[in-house]
Design a protein around this motif. Structure first.
Motif, PDB file in Angstrom:
ATOM      1  N   ARG A  96      37.840   7.150  16.701  1.00 15.45           N
ATOM      2  CA  ARG A  96      38.310   8.510  16.531  1.00 15.45           C
ATOM      3  C   ARG A  96      39.544   8.599  17.218  1.00 15.45           C
ATOM      4  O   ARG A  96      40.573   9.064  16.977  1.00 15.45           O
ATOM      5  N   LEU A  97      39.630   7.725  18.281  1.00 14.17           N
ATOM      6  CA  LEU A  97      41.016   7.582  19.217  1.00 14.17           C
ATOM      7  C   LEU A  97      42.391   6.945  18.254  1.00 14.17           C
ATOM      8  O   LEU A  97      43.462   7.273  18.227  1.00 14.17           O
ATOM      9  N   GLN A  98      41.845   5.863  17.742  1.00 14.05           N
ATOM     10  CA  GLN A  98      42.668   5.216  16.864  1.00 14.05           C
ATOM     11  C   GLN A  98      43.157   5.567  15.706  1.00 14.05           C
ATOM     12  O   GLN A  98      44.292   5.671  14.893  1.00 14.05           O
ATOM     13  N   ASN A  99      42.371   6.526  14.898  1.00 13.70           N
ATOM     14  CA  ASN A  99      42.424   6.963  13.463  1.00 13.70           C
ATOM     15  C   ASN A  99      42.481   8.387  13.331  1.00 13.70           C
ATOM     16  O   ASN A  99      42.427   8.976  12.222  1.00 13.70           O
ATOM     17  N   GLY A 100      41.896   9.447  14.469  1.00 10.09           N
ATOM     18  CA  GLY A 100      41.843  10.791  14.293  1.00 10.09           C
ATOM     19  C   GLY A 100      43.035  11.350  14.292  1.00 10.09           C
ATOM     20  O   GLY A 100      42.918  12.613  13.936  1.00 10.09           O
TER      21      GLY A 100
END
Length: 789
Positions: free
Chosen positions: A59-63
């Protein structure tokens, strides 16, 4: 393949004389792990973290949703065109309401701004337009189309612009706001026949790591990008006519031959000759008045017209090498001698030429922006760098020590004359540090400069001299556009280490801040981070300003925490306070998993003074001065009780990877663990067979004249000093040869130093694939958890 791989265990029960023996995996040879997303999934290494932690990383990388403002504000001060990862939309700046644009036509009508040329420009209060390439064109008559997009419906209307074969340009370099007046180039030798590209592109130094490009909020939506990719594959002949379309300071694009510059009217087919451009000239910028009546276009030159392979090393005879090493007298330096700005009246064709002052040290001039009404021109000046140990100043703009803003006002005779100059330390370093300036009235300018890690906007009145910061928080303000002087507002994208990008509105006096979009608020809340400014006074009296990122509930100042320092690639340029969570830029990643992360611009970075910027490249400072500054800062944090011996790690990619390696070599007892990524390891090899000028600029002398300096500055020659636990990331297709980092790693393994290397198959300079980013984050987090006390 899903980024969250499940591990299927196959139990095999073997009973031998009552003994049950579990199956064991074969040992990893030399502590080198291969990650190949194109191989069998069973051959991938197992996950290192729990499913919940992996999902959080994902979530942090792709959200985050990419957000970008891609037009000026409408003539009625009401709306702006924005782009997100999901597409285009009109944003009403009073309410924040949006109208999505139907971009289905972009599958075959590719807007030139998506190709790096031209802009979306308002044709009236309701309609915004842009020029497009027709991917299905069968002749010159249907190559170009004007797209008109309705602000209230989002619908697109297209009209083909027919260009006769005899009028087709060899190269297009700029499009006026009216979309039908173009600046074009024609081969000046009078030849005809098969089209040949007019320019050659030279790569000057390291491109951005992939992680930097992944964090670029200027990306187009996947739908638009597919059309761009298809055009690049199927119609490169069309793209070859669009010149200087990529804004990359690491690329020097120059004309292959003498060319003629024309104004072309796409409606009437009329042309006006302006001037002849010498061979090996490069475009700096072209800027038009709002009514398309005048254009100012700046060129500079180099004698390096012949093409050499990108990775062919430094060549003594090349002008850019001689410039970078301070061996080119200004009187012979083509960058300054061939710098011309042409100010052209699009109706009469009358042209004024503005040249640099002939005095020593005069800056290269770049036409940048017109004031409303078209009677004043802002020119950005790139001042040469004077480096210790070099005979002559360096003029190539990428190596500039500072920029300034020059104002030219029109007299009664219609000529522009230099009337005033604005200089400030926030313009230190090259213009690659995202310095920006825009007229908002004939006397008022919104400028953006770098202070520490913050890209902040300022109001500047060139008559009264008033300068006022408009920022009320740490972070970066991108894509600034302004309303007219009737409503006196700016609209911008704001982001920081702790906040993904969103769009805001602010008055020119710094009041009435209003948030207009909430694309990434949920992700910001989930990350739940804090950032605190920190300052360190070095032994030499200079002050370095950094940012400490932690979980929101962590105390400040911290008390004896596990702390990781990070350094940007480059070197040079800025270290922007902006959102990112990839392993190369782990601003939101590592603090979300319990580590404090310190980011501090050091010697050689923008954000301080020209002297601080130049100091990394003075004399024999490279490989030492910034490394030692970081070590002194770590020692100060230990003395303050923020952390302690055994709890400090270091990471970075590209130059940041080099920085990590060189730090654990020069200060072997200070750092407990390191994670160098896509790192430069051998300065001699880079000079001999890498980029053409980077190492020449950094060192000043060739290795034949300074072999001890080169070996001292090359981690691969000094690996026997390393004591820290080292986790190396490198892609097999990186332009920095992986074999250098493999050999460095093997030296550590043979000495018994704790070391692990992860080879990412088919990855380049940084990690592009989401699956690899996700796995690398697990490796990075696990490594620092294990080796920081």
């Amino acid at each position: 393949m899903s980024p969250l791989r499940s591990i299927a265990w196959i139990g095999l029960l073997i009973v031998v004389v009552g003994l049950v023996a579990p199956a064991t995996a074969a040992p990893i040879r030399n502590n080198i792990v291969n990650v190949d997303q194109f191989a069998d999934e069973a051959d991938l290494p197992p996950n290192l973290l729990s499913d919940d932690e992996i999902e959080r990383i994902n979530r942090l990388q792709n959200g985050a949703i990419g957000v970008n403002i891609i037009s000026d504000i409408s003539p009625d001060d009401g709306a702006v065109l924005i782009g997100t990862s999901n597409g285009l939309a009109f944003l009403e700046i009073k309410t924040g309401d949006t109208v999505p644009v139907d971009t289905s036509a972009f599958a075959f009508l590719i807007p030139l701004p998506a190709l790096g040329l031209g802009e979306f420009s308002w044709q009236d209060e309701r309609t915004i337009g842009t020029l497009a390439l027709n991917a299905f064109a069968t002749s010159n008559e249907d190559i170009f189309a004007v797209l008109a997009i309705d602000r209230y419906s989002g619908e697109i209307a297209a009209s083909i612009i027919g260009v006769p074969d005899a009028s087709i340009a060899d190269g297009i370099i700029s499009i006026a706001p009216n979309l039908t007046t173009w600046l074009i180039l024609r081969a000046g030798n009078g030849t005809s026949g098969e089209f040949k590209p007019l320019t050659t592109r030279h790569t000057i130094s390291f491109p951005l790591p992939v992680g930097e490009r992944l964090n670029d909020w200027h990306r187009w939506s996947a739908h638009i990008q597919r059309g761009v990719d298809r055009l690049r594959q199927q119609r490169p002949d069309l793209l070859n006519r669009l010149l200087w379309r990529q804004n990359d300071t690491n690329i020097l694009e120059v004309t292959n031959t003498t060319t003629d510059l024309f104004l072309y009217d796409a409606i009437t087919g009329d042309e006006q000759y302006i001037t002849t451009i010498p061979s090996a000239s490069s475009l700096l910028r072209a800027t038009w008045t709002d009514d398309s009546a005048r254009v100012a276009v700046s060129f500079f030159g180099t004698a390096d017209g012949r093409e050499r392979p990108t990775f062919s090393g430094s060549l003594f005879s090349e002008e850019i090498y001689r410039d970078a090493t301070g061996n080119l007298p200004p009187s012979q330096n083509p960058f300054i001698q061939n710098n011309n700005t042409y100010v052209v009246d699009a109706v009469s064709g009358r042209t004024q030429v503005i040249r640099p002052d002939p005095a020593l040290g005069a800056p290269i001039l770049e036409a940048y922006d017109w004031a409303p009404g078209g009677r004043s021109l802002l020119i950005r000046a790139h001042h040469p760098a004077y480096l210790k140990g070099r005979t002559h100043p360096l003029y190539y703009p990428q190596f500039s020590s500072r920029t300034s803003l020059r104002f030219y006002d029109q007299g009664n005779d219609g000529q522009l004359r230099h009337t005033s100059t604005f200089s400030h330390p926030m313009f230190s370093g090259s213009a690659a540090a995202s310095q920006d300036a825009k007229f908002v009235s004939p006397d008022e300018v919104i400028v953006r400069g770098m202070v520490g890690s913050n890209h902040h906007p300022y109001y500047y009145n060139r008559v009264s001299g008033e300068l006022r910061s408009l920022a009320d928080r740490a972070g970066s303000y991108y894509n600034l556009v302004a309303t007219s002087s009737r409503t006196r507002q700016i609209v911008f994208v704001y982001t920081s280490y702790t906040a993904p990008p969103d769009i805001y509105r602010l008055r020119w006096d710094g009041t009435a801040l209003a948030r207009l979009s909430w694309f990434n608020e949920e992700l910001r809340r989930e990350a739940n981070l804090r950032q605190d400014p920190v300052t360190f006074t070095l032994r030499n009296g200079q002050v370095r300003v950094g940012t400490l990122i932690q979980a929101a509930n962590a105390p400040f100042p911290p008390r004896d925490v596990r702390l990781i320092v990070w350094q940007e690639g480059g070197p040079g340029g800025s270290m922007d306070n902006r959102w990112a969570a990839n392993v190369e830029n782990p601003y939101a990643l590592l603090p979300s998993f319990g580590f404090a992360l310190l980011i501090t611009p050091l010697a050689g970075r923008s954000g301080y003074t020209p002297e601080a910027f130049n100091s990394l490249y003075d004399s024999n400072n490279f490989g030492q001065i910034d490394i030692d500054e970081q070590a002194e800062i770590v020692q100060q944090m230990i003395a303050r009780g923020w952390t302690s011996q055994g709890k400090v790690g270091i990471t970075g990619c590209s130059y940041g990877g080099y920085f990590a390696l060189q730090s654990i070599i020069r200060h072997p007892d200070l750092y407990a663990a390191a994670n160098p990524q896509c790192a430069l390891a051998d300065t001699i090899s880079e000079w001999q067979s890498g980029y053409k000028t980077l190492m020449a600029y950094l060192q000043g002398l060739p290795p034949y004249k300074a072999i001890a300096e080169y070996t001292n500055d090359s981690p691969i020659f000094n690996a026997d000093r390393i004591k820290a636990a080292v986790l190396t990331f490198h892609g097999t297709d990186d332009f920095l040869p992986i074999v250098h980092n493999e050999n460095l790693h093997l030296q550590l393994v043979n000495r018994g130093v704790t070391a692990r290397m992860v080879r990412f198959i088919l990855e380049g300079h940084g990690l592009f694939m989401e699956e690899n980013q996700l796995y690398a984050a697990q490796e990075q987090i696990s490594w620092f958890r294990k080796h920081l006390k």
